[in-house]
Design a protein around this motif. Sequence first.
Motif, PDB file in Angstrom:
ATOM      1  N   GLY A   1     115.639  73.803  84.838  1.00 48.94           N
ATOM      2  CA  GLY A   1     114.919  72.393  85.244  1.00 48.94           C
ATOM      3  C   GLY A   1     113.520  72.808  85.968  1.00 48.94           C
ATOM      4  O   GLY A   1     112.321  72.284  85.462  1.00 48.94           O
ATOM      5  N   GLY A   2     113.597  73.545  87.065  1.00 47.06           N
ATOM      6  CA  GLY A   2     112.341  73.785  87.770  1.00 47.06           C
ATOM      7  C   GLY A   2     111.203  74.711  86.936  1.00 47.06           C
ATOM      8  O   GLY A   2     110.256  74.504  86.968  1.00 47.06           O
ATOM      9  N   GLN A   3     111.895  75.453  85.955  1.00 42.34           N
ATOM     10  CA  GLN A   3     110.928  76.305  85.304  1.00 42.34           C
ATOM     11  C   GLN A   3     110.203  75.264  84.321  1.00 42.34           C
ATOM     12  O   GLN A   3     109.079  75.461  83.940  1.00 42.34           O
ATOM     13  CB  GLN A   3     111.565  77.343  84.365  1.00 42.34           C
ATOM     14  CG  GLN A   3     112.086  78.275  85.527  1.00 42.34           C
ATOM     15  CD  GLN A   3     113.130  79.447  84.631  1.00 42.34           C
ATOM     16  OE1 GLN A   3     113.754  79.189  83.614  1.00 42.34           O
ATOM     17  NE2 GLN A   3     113.247  80.410  85.147  1.00 42.34           N
TER      18      GLN A   3
ATOM     19  N   SER B   1     109.599  68.404  92.505  1.00 41.15           N
ATOM     20  CA  SER B   1     111.016  68.112  92.721  1.00 41.15           C
ATOM     21  C   SER B   1     111.939  68.750  92.377  1.00 41.15           C
ATOM     22  O   SER B   1     112.994  68.901  93.064  1.00 41.15           O
ATOM     23  CB  SER B   1     111.334  66.315  92.236  1.00 41.15           C
ATOM     24  OG  SER B   1     111.237  66.410  90.741  1.00 41.15           O
ATOM     25  N   ALA B   2     111.857  69.532  91.339  1.00 41.42           N
ATOM     26  CA  ALA B   2     113.028  70.479  90.921  1.00 41.42           C
ATOM     27  C   ALA B   2     112.524  71.732  91.205  1.00 41.42           C
ATOM     28  O   ALA B   2     113.298  72.935  90.804  1.00 41.42           O
ATOM     29  CB  ALA B   2     113.155  70.436  89.329  1.00 41.42           C
ATOM     30  N   VAL B   3     111.708  72.119  92.013  1.00 44.03           N
ATOM     31  CA  VAL B   3     111.255  73.358  92.334  1.00 44.03           C
ATOM     32  C   VAL B   3     111.585  73.747  93.673  1.00 44.03           C
ATOM     33  O   VAL B   3     111.691  73.020  94.759  1.00 44.03           O
ATOM     34  CB  VAL B   3     109.788  73.510  92.208  1.00 44.03           C
ATOM     35  CG1 VAL B   3     109.338  74.865  92.670  1.00 44.03           C
ATOM     36  CG2 VAL B   3     109.231  73.167  90.980  1.00 44.03           C
ATOM     37  N   ASP B   4     112.153  75.212  94.074  1.00 39.18           N
ATOM     38  CA  ASP B   4     112.553  75.619  95.234  1.00 39.18           C
ATOM     39  C   ASP B   4     111.461  75.584  96.184  1.00 39.18           C
ATOM     40  O   ASP B   4     110.339  75.707  95.837  1.00 39.18           O
ATOM     41  CB  ASP B   4     113.253  76.922  95.056  1.00 39.18           C
ATOM     42  CG  ASP B   4     112.369  78.002  94.699  1.00 39.18           C
ATOM     43  OD1 ASP B   4     112.083  78.883  95.290  1.00 39.18           O
ATOM     44  OD2 ASP B   4     111.852  77.742  93.534  1.00 39.18           O
ATOM     45  N   ARG B   5     111.712  75.651  97.643  1.00 34.17           N
ATOM     46  CA  ARG B   5     110.754  75.859  98.556  1.00 34.17           C
ATOM     47  C   ARG B   5     109.701  76.635  98.461  1.00 34.17           C
ATOM     48  O   ARG B   5     108.517  76.339  98.667  1.00 34.17           O
ATOM     49  CB  ARG B   5     111.770  75.900  99.955  1.00 34.17           C
ATOM     50  CG  ARG B   5     111.539  74.966 100.757  1.00 34.17           C
ATOM     51  CD  ARG B   5     112.020  75.233 102.052  1.00 34.17           C
ATOM     52  NE  ARG B   5     112.662  74.211 103.042  1.00 34.17           N
ATOM     53  CZ  ARG B   5     112.720  74.241 104.265  1.00 34.17           C
ATOM     54  NH1 ARG B   5     112.394  75.229 104.948  1.00 34.17           N
ATOM     55  NH2 ARG B   5     113.068  73.145 104.730  1.00 34.17           N
TER      56      ARG B   5
ATOM     57  N   GLU C   1     105.783  75.965  97.891  1.00 36.83           N
ATOM     58  CA  GLU C   1     104.815  76.507  98.645  1.00 36.83           C
ATOM     59  C   GLU C   1     103.367  77.139  98.019  1.00 36.83           C
ATOM     60  O   GLU C   1     102.406  76.800  98.357  1.00 36.83           O
ATOM     61  CB  GLU C   1     105.244  77.235 100.007  1.00 36.83           C
ATOM     62  CG  GLU C   1     106.273  76.399 100.761  1.00 36.83           C
ATOM     63  CD  GLU C   1     105.826  76.167 102.098  1.00 36.83           C
ATOM     64  OE1 GLU C   1     104.992  76.717 102.751  1.00 36.83           O
ATOM     65  OE2 GLU C   1     106.440  75.195 102.678  1.00 36.83           O
TER      66      GLU C   1
ATOM     67  N   GLY D   1     119.223  78.380  95.748  1.00 31.25           N
ATOM     68  CA  GLY D   1     118.617  79.706  95.122  1.00 31.25           C
ATOM     69  C   GLY D   1     117.395  79.079  94.429  1.00 31.25           C
ATOM     70  O   GLY D   1     117.015  77.974  94.116  1.00 31.25           O
ATOM     71  N   PRO D   2     116.329  80.086  94.241  1.00 27.85           N
ATOM     72  CA  PRO D   2     115.182  79.563  93.434  1.00 27.85           C
ATOM     73  C   PRO D   2     115.535  79.084  92.368  1.00 27.85           C
ATOM     74  O   PRO D   2     116.505  79.206  91.607  1.00 27.85           O
ATOM     75  CB  PRO D   2     114.465  80.834  93.560  1.00 27.85           C
ATOM     76  CG  PRO D   2     115.455  81.980  93.614  1.00 27.85           C
ATOM     77  CD  PRO D   2     116.469  81.502  94.494  1.00 27.85           C
ATOM     78  N   SER D   3     114.309  78.483  91.557  1.00 25.13           N
ATOM     79  CA  SER D   3     114.267  77.911  90.266  1.00 25.13           C
ATOM     80  C   SER D   3     114.610  78.958  89.257  1.00 25.13           C
ATOM     81  O   SER D   3     113.887  80.058  89.429  1.00 25.13           O
ATOM     82  CB  SER D   3     112.978  77.457  90.103  1.00 25.13           C
ATOM     83  OG  SER D   3     112.627  76.832  88.691  1.00 25.13           O
ATOM     84  N   GLY D   4     115.652  78.802  88.457  1.00 23.38           N
ATOM     85  CA  GLY D   4     115.940  79.904  87.483  1.00 23.38           C
ATOM     86  C   GLY D   4     117.035  80.883  87.960  1.00 23.38           C
ATOM     87  O   GLY D   4     117.219  81.709  87.402  1.00 23.38           O
TER      88      GLY D   4
ATOM     89  N   GLN E   1     121.233  67.747  85.869  1.00 22.07           N
ATOM     90  CA  GLN E   1     119.786  67.930  86.422  1.00 22.07           C
ATOM     91  C   GLN E   1     119.118  66.798  85.886  1.00 22.07           C
ATOM     92  O   GLN E   1     118.004  66.453  86.366  1.00 22.07           O
ATOM     93  CB  GLN E   1     119.196  69.209  86.139  1.00 22.07           C
ATOM     94  CG  GLN E   1     118.295  69.427  87.439  1.00 22.07           C
ATOM     95  CD  GLN E   1     117.807  70.865  87.261  1.00 22.07           C
ATOM     96  OE1 GLN E   1     118.310  71.844  86.543  1.00 22.07           O
ATOM     97  NE2 GLN E   1     116.907  71.502  88.078  1.00 22.07           N
TER      98      GLN E   1
ATOM     99  N   GLU F   1     121.409  69.021  91.941  1.00 21.69           N
ATOM    100  CA  GLU F   1     120.186  68.135  92.663  1.00 21.69           C
ATOM    101  C   GLU F   1     120.238  66.703  92.395  1.00 21.69           C
ATOM    102  O   GLU F   1     119.320  66.177  91.735  1.00 21.69           O
ATOM    103  CB  GLU F   1     119.003  68.663  91.743  1.00 21.69           C
ATOM    104  CG  GLU F   1     118.792  70.315  92.098  1.00 21.69           C
ATOM    105  CD  GLU F   1     117.280  70.536  91.815  1.00 21.69           C
ATOM    106  OE1 GLU F   1     116.429  69.972  92.089  1.00 21.69           O
ATOM    107  OE2 GLU F   1     117.312  71.855  91.335  1.00 21.69           O
TER     108      GLU F   1
ATOM    109  N   SER G   1     117.227  64.470  93.919  1.00 23.81           N
ATOM    110  CA  SER G   1     115.850  64.971  93.970  1.00 23.81           C
ATOM    111  C   SER G   1     114.814  63.819  93.441  1.00 23.81           C
ATOM    112  O   SER G   1     113.859  63.684  94.040  1.00 23.81           O
ATOM    113  CB  SER G   1     115.903  65.980  92.815  1.00 23.81           C
ATOM    114  OG  SER G   1     116.104  65.526  91.531  1.00 23.81           O
TER     115      SER G   1
ATOM    116  N   HIS H   1     117.502  72.071  96.795  1.00 21.73           N
ATOM    117  CA  HIS H   1     116.583  72.695  97.107  1.00 21.73           C
ATOM    118  C   HIS H   1     116.177  72.626  98.440  1.00 21.73           C
ATOM    119  O   HIS H   1     115.354  73.186  99.292  1.00 21.73           O
ATOM    120  CB  HIS H   1     115.173  72.547  96.247  1.00 21.73           C
ATOM    121  CG  HIS H   1     115.361  73.045  94.820  1.00 21.73           C
ATOM    122  ND1 HIS H   1     115.553  74.397  94.690  1.00 21.73           N
ATOM    123  CD2 HIS H   1     115.202  72.676  93.679  1.00 21.73           C
ATOM    124  CE1 HIS H   1     115.634  74.927  93.515  1.00 21.73           C
ATOM    125  NE2 HIS H   1     115.217  73.647  92.745  1.00 21.73           N
TER     126      HIS H   1
ATOM    127  N   ARG I   1     109.603  82.542 107.226  1.00 21.89           N
ATOM    128  CA  ARG I   1     108.427  83.269 106.841  1.00 21.89           C
ATOM    129  C   ARG I   1     108.127  84.239 107.842  1.00 21.89           C
ATOM    130  O   ARG I   1     107.325  84.926 107.855  1.00 21.89           O
ATOM    131  CB  ARG I   1     107.090  82.025 107.370  1.00 21.89           C
ATOM    132  CG  ARG I   1     107.457  80.889 106.443  1.00 21.89           C
ATOM    133  CD  ARG I   1     106.578  79.768 106.954  1.00 21.89           C
ATOM    134  NE  ARG I   1     106.182  79.045 105.786  1.00 21.89           N
ATOM    135  CZ  ARG I   1     104.993  79.139 105.065  1.00 21.89           C
ATOM    136  NH1 ARG I   1     104.235  79.984 105.326  1.00 21.89           N
ATOM    137  NH2 ARG I   1     105.020  78.310 103.867  1.00 21.89           N
TER     138      ARG I   1
END
Lengths: 224, 224, 363, 363, 244
Positions: free
Chosen positions: C137-139, C163-167, C171, D33-36, D85, D160, D163, D193, D238
């Motif tokens: 989804g995020g991709q 909306s579907a992308v991780d933090r 950024e 977890g990150p996208s994908g 999703q 999600e 979202s 996310h 960070r």
Amino acid sequence: MDWSALQLSLELSLWTMLILLPLGIWLGRLLAWRAFPGKSVVEALLTLPLVLPPTVLGFYLLMALGNRSPIGQAYETLFGQQLTFSFSGLLIASLIFNLPFAIQPMQRAFEAIPQEVREAARCCGLSPWRILHRIELPLAWPGILSALVLTFAHTLGEFGVVLMVGGSIPGETRTIAIAIYDRVQAFDNHAAAVMSAVLLLISLVAISLSYFAGTRIHREQSHA
Amino acid sequence: MDWSALQLSLELSLWTMLILLPLGIWLGRLLAWRAFPGKSVVEALLTLPLVLPPTVLGFYLLMALGNRSPIGQAYETLFGQQLTFSFSGLLIASLIFNLPFAIQPMQRAFEAIPQEVREAARCCGLSPWRILHRIELPLAWPGILSALVLTFAHTLGEFGVVLMVGGSIPGETRTIAIAIYDRVQAFDNHAAAVMSAVLLLISLVAISLSYFAGTRIHREQSHA
Amino acid sequence: MPDGLHLRLTQESPIPLNAEIACAPGEVLALVGPSGSGKSTLLRSIAGLYSPRYGQITCAGETWFDSTAGINMATAQRRVGMVFQSFALFPHLNALDNVAEAMLDLPLKERYKRARSWLQRVHLGGMETRLPRQLSGGQQQRVAVARALARQPRALLLDEPFSAVDRATREALYQELAELREELKMPVVLVTHDLDEATLLADRMSILNHGQTLQTDTPDRVLRAPASAEVARLMGMRNLFSGRVIQHEATHTLIQWNEWRLRVRLHPRFQPGDTIQWVMPTSGVLLMPTRPHEDEMLDNPIDVQIESMLALGENYRITLSAGDDRLTMQVPRYLAQRFSLLVGQGLPVRLRGETIHLLPAES
Amino acid sequence: MPDGLHLRLTQESPIPLNAEIACAPGEVLALVGPSGSGKSTLLRSIAGLYSPRYGQITCAGETWFDSTAGINMATAQRRVGMVFQSFALFPHLNALDNVAEAMLDLPLKERYKRARSWLQRVHLGGMETRLPRQLSGGQQQRVAVARALARQPRALLLDEPFSAVDRATREALYQELAELREELKMPVVLVTHDLDEATLLADRMSILNHGQTLQTDTPDRVLRAPASAEVARLMGMRNLFSGRVIQHEATHTLIQWNEWRLRVRLHPRFQPGDTIQWVMPTSGVLLMPTRPHEDEMLDNPIDVQIESMLALGENYRITLSAGDDRLTMQVPRYLAQRFSLLVGQGLPVRLRGETIHLLPAES
Amino acid sequence: VLGSAPAQAQPATIAAASDLQFALEAVREQYRLDTGRQVQVVYGSSGNFYRQIREGAPFQMFMSADESYVQQLADAGLTEDAGTLYAEGRIVLITPHGSVLKADTGLQGLGEALDNHQIQRFAIANPEHAPYGRRAEEALRHAGLWEALQGHLVLGENVSQAAQFATSGSTQGGIIAYSLALSPNVSRLGDYALIPQDWHEPLHQRMVLLRTAPPALHEFYAYLQGPRAREIMRDFGFELPEAR
Ligand SMILES: Nc1ncnc2c1ncn2[C@@H]1O[C@H](COP(=O)(O)OP(=O)(O)OP(=O)(O)O)[C@@H](O)[C@H]1O
Ligand SMILES: Nc1ncnc2c1ncn2[C@@H]1O[C@H](COP(=O)(O)OP(=O)(O)OP(=O)(O)O)[C@@H](O)[C@H]1O
Ligand SMILES: [Mg+2]
Ligand SMILES: [Mg+2]
């Protein structure tokens, strides 16, 4: 106007649609979602009834279903009457030469249903049967309707196969297509024109209505 | 084996497909996305060529395109030759009786394209032409392929209309369907069987290949 | 005719609209509002995918839509870059082709070079040949973002583009957007539910409800001084209460709230005796024990009781019962531990009058 | 065989998986977890929509999937409630029917009564007869949520699920979810996310990257003590730096970071001299001037310089240059104003050693 | 192999060659007036009927335009006897109104028109399988026009279709059955001239009762050979064999 021929044609069309509907849905879904080696060949085979000239197809069907054929003999033993030159024989022929129109549009319609929607249906716990009639059929409906309409129209108009297998016996196998053909052959253009006009009009009304109602049903499905 | 008849049939099929492809795409899109009063009637009208027995349709076409008709006369004035009993006449007849198969599957295919995808295409600034060939056609491809295959097969097999409008002139309007029919009528079952077999085989191979390649093209579109 | 994007649309039905927004070149305007408030409809109108009944849309001096003049420019001519809420990728084209398709005005080689670099920029290097259905989804969403940005559009319309992308990826994308905005100097309209995102990215923010733009201002000012109780509520401001104006002093206004008199920043537009509503960010409620500061003269010490504590990332969200009302504050975990905050215990807090904003009472 | 949901899946390709999760009845497990990274793939595997190469999935003592035993229960039998999703509503059914369809085991009247009440609960009263395409993105998502919840599933799988929903509505939905979870005592796996959402809703949190579960623990512990630098980075932390262990004292460990020696909480598992990485939440960096507290003995005062300030909701995100590294802190706006923080100025800050977590150096 | 009983519920049906469709209808009508009884007739291609009867088609009497089919059925033992020759067909040259070609018995006009390149299309039934087509070919060969007509011939599936072609206006003429040309619907459309009987093999039309024939059909079979029927047949353009 040969009303009994018209009635016969309509009956034949309805029966053909009625039988091809489940068959087309079953085969259409199978072809839409299963991948197997030689699938293209199967799809092509299903188109072949269109390739032979109808009379020739009718000739071969006559051979295949006739009194002397195993199929014809088996039928006669089972039902005590002969298959060719009867409504049943006509129906079988009609089913065969309508296969291509019935399967293809349905297959495409099922292919167009998004995978996720089917997955969601499974996740909702719907039985395969319920998924079929509540999700797949309504979504594939326009394609199914197309298939049915083409089948209907084509059965009304087909006469080569029907003449060969049926033998044009009035009241039993003489369809409106054969009746019109006969009138044309007899230079009775007036009667042919009248019959053609009636047939076209009835078809036009029936098909228009089914498209009209079909799209409405489709749209208002949800208020069931 | 009557190779010239086969060649003629193939030519007729190809020309029919070639002309119906743009026509079907144009009409199919129109019907898919425009709503207008009487749309069902138009859709039904496009199905009517199937309803009349082919020979009868052929008879009316012979009248409509013949030397005495305005169309026939206009054609003769323009091209210095007559329309009926010629390849051009055959082609026109073939186009008419194939309309139902060509339009319907294409219309359904275009209907199945998600609106958002077309909107996104417009937002990407694609010209209508580019949207057509880059987005719509590939997505509608399976339906278009179906339409083409049905047209191809049906043109090969049709002989009622073709005979009536074409007159079975060897090398000019005598298609393989007529040739096979003639062999059957002449009780030359062997020749008929050979020709049928060849025709079926060629069709099977051609259609299988086009389905096979068609789905591959469709799948690998993106690597262009 | 002014620069940038200007829009004024009204209709009653089927989707009620009564919106007016403006977005200068290079400006990011955040469109914020509850689900179903008409945000997507506004973007679609700008893109020419939806035609409301009445109104005008102009961009860079060009009229894109004018219901009275009968103008409705085709979408392709408007040259907008749009990220659809549902991505709307071309399902039969791979990621690279999806992006390249938006740059048809470039020569083929250049197009694919740039498309490749766009995919890199949205962290999708290596996914070039995947079809949308082979992407997460995020991709997919990032391909949609790349496609919209790649176009070098005259206006950028982003419908919840992250909306579907991780933090972490998000950024990085913020960074890309910021750079691009400098580069291209186009108006950017960003629909988002994330107030952090809005404040971080947007120069101004438009609050939409039921199709109506209620307030447009810098995110900071909208949060500090919402135009109405409705806006305050839409911003998720929990500390919204009724009160009464007592009097205006030289440096502050005095209001009555339950049993307390609060010193709040000067609001001369209300008359003493007026019933008002007042609103305060959760960060306006502080734990008592800090050294007094010169700017704390507006601090209002009150005694409340802890009603509930909810872990929320690195903070606790603490609900306090204050008279008949419920006050919400946010306390970092370490402070909550240091002060051993517990549900049920009494707690002295300060309400920072400086952050208290008065609103007309709702009719 | 244990209660709740247990999963252990491995495969190399096409989607790499090496995951193990467990979720007790009534527990909410956040999958982050990150996208994908494979979150949707895991949910789809649990639902029986995807069959990985190797592994087992059991739920409530039933084996749903076992690659070695050749078991693969049909999706419909698994009785999961799933929010996709992409929502995956039935496009031809209205909102009410979409929800009712998930309750076929109930009599018709009851089914529609409940469906109506579910739509109310997700704030969609009045939208019953709308088709999905007549709903906004967030409204569609809420129909999907209602449909998943309505089923009274044995496991709830939420990809999600919030979202596309605005803040205020989202909070209301959190409430519904919390109640339902008490009621039904089923395992809930929530992909999100939003770390705030995860900490708010989840009892435990599983960190996924490249299909691999890296750490599973309470949100609090994952944030305080990430298992690896990778996890820390995935959590968007960070403040992740390299250092060296100097020595262990009775109450703390001493590490070297750039020119500073930091007192951090005791980490006996590292040897003096070890090169390590250390991580600290942004809330671990405090402005200097607060009264010393007994718990501040681990505070490490250092002098840094403000490199950038970014408005972010009610806070500023401030980047500080500290030696060769960049330190990030979060300061409420009012404090930033009170201390007149400006880019370029020097600033004394304290690093709360208590929040500093040591990690093995990455190879 | 005897015809099975249950199929006999339907009335007796005659399969008759299409060229009989006007004459036989008139005979039927007369039979009805004379006897008050009716028979059912299906018209079509003799070849198809032959094939269908071989496959057990429920026809009880067969009136073929080509006697060889009757003989083959008799050889197969499906008929009561070898049948009866009941008529002989004639062919005519027919030209549509407005055609450059004039109908003449000797086909000289056709020869001239061919020489003058005035013939574009000329219709006959397909000689490969239609009896009237074969006779047309023989006549044309006899007149020495066959070679010249190659490239101009359009071939009807049967003689009715050839007549349609010939009268459609899209051809300059054609050779069709006399019985068709006599029918008002056709004669309206053009002029015709009989082609000499000895220019072609005779068109023996033979009928036969099939083994399944009920008594009623025997009666009609006899009636067809009676004077009233013969008169009608002659009126419709058939030559009649010697009465028995
Ligand atoms: N075809 C339609 N007919 C009637 N109403 C519609 C139609 N499409 C959308 N709506 C309604 O219009 C309103 C605005 O929709 P829109 O998609 O613009 O909302 P949105 O602000 O983007 O919401 P979200 O944040 O949930 O995406 C919604 O209440 C929706 O239900
Ligand atoms: N059909 C496929 N073939 C190959 N790889 C695929 C396919 N479908 C998905 N993938 C890949 O599998 C990985 C995991 O996908 P998945 O949808 O599970 O991710 P996710 O964690 O849900 O991501 P997101 O947060 O973006 O939704 C992704 O990298 C994706 O590109
Ligand atoms: Mg929206
Ligand atoms: Mg996913």
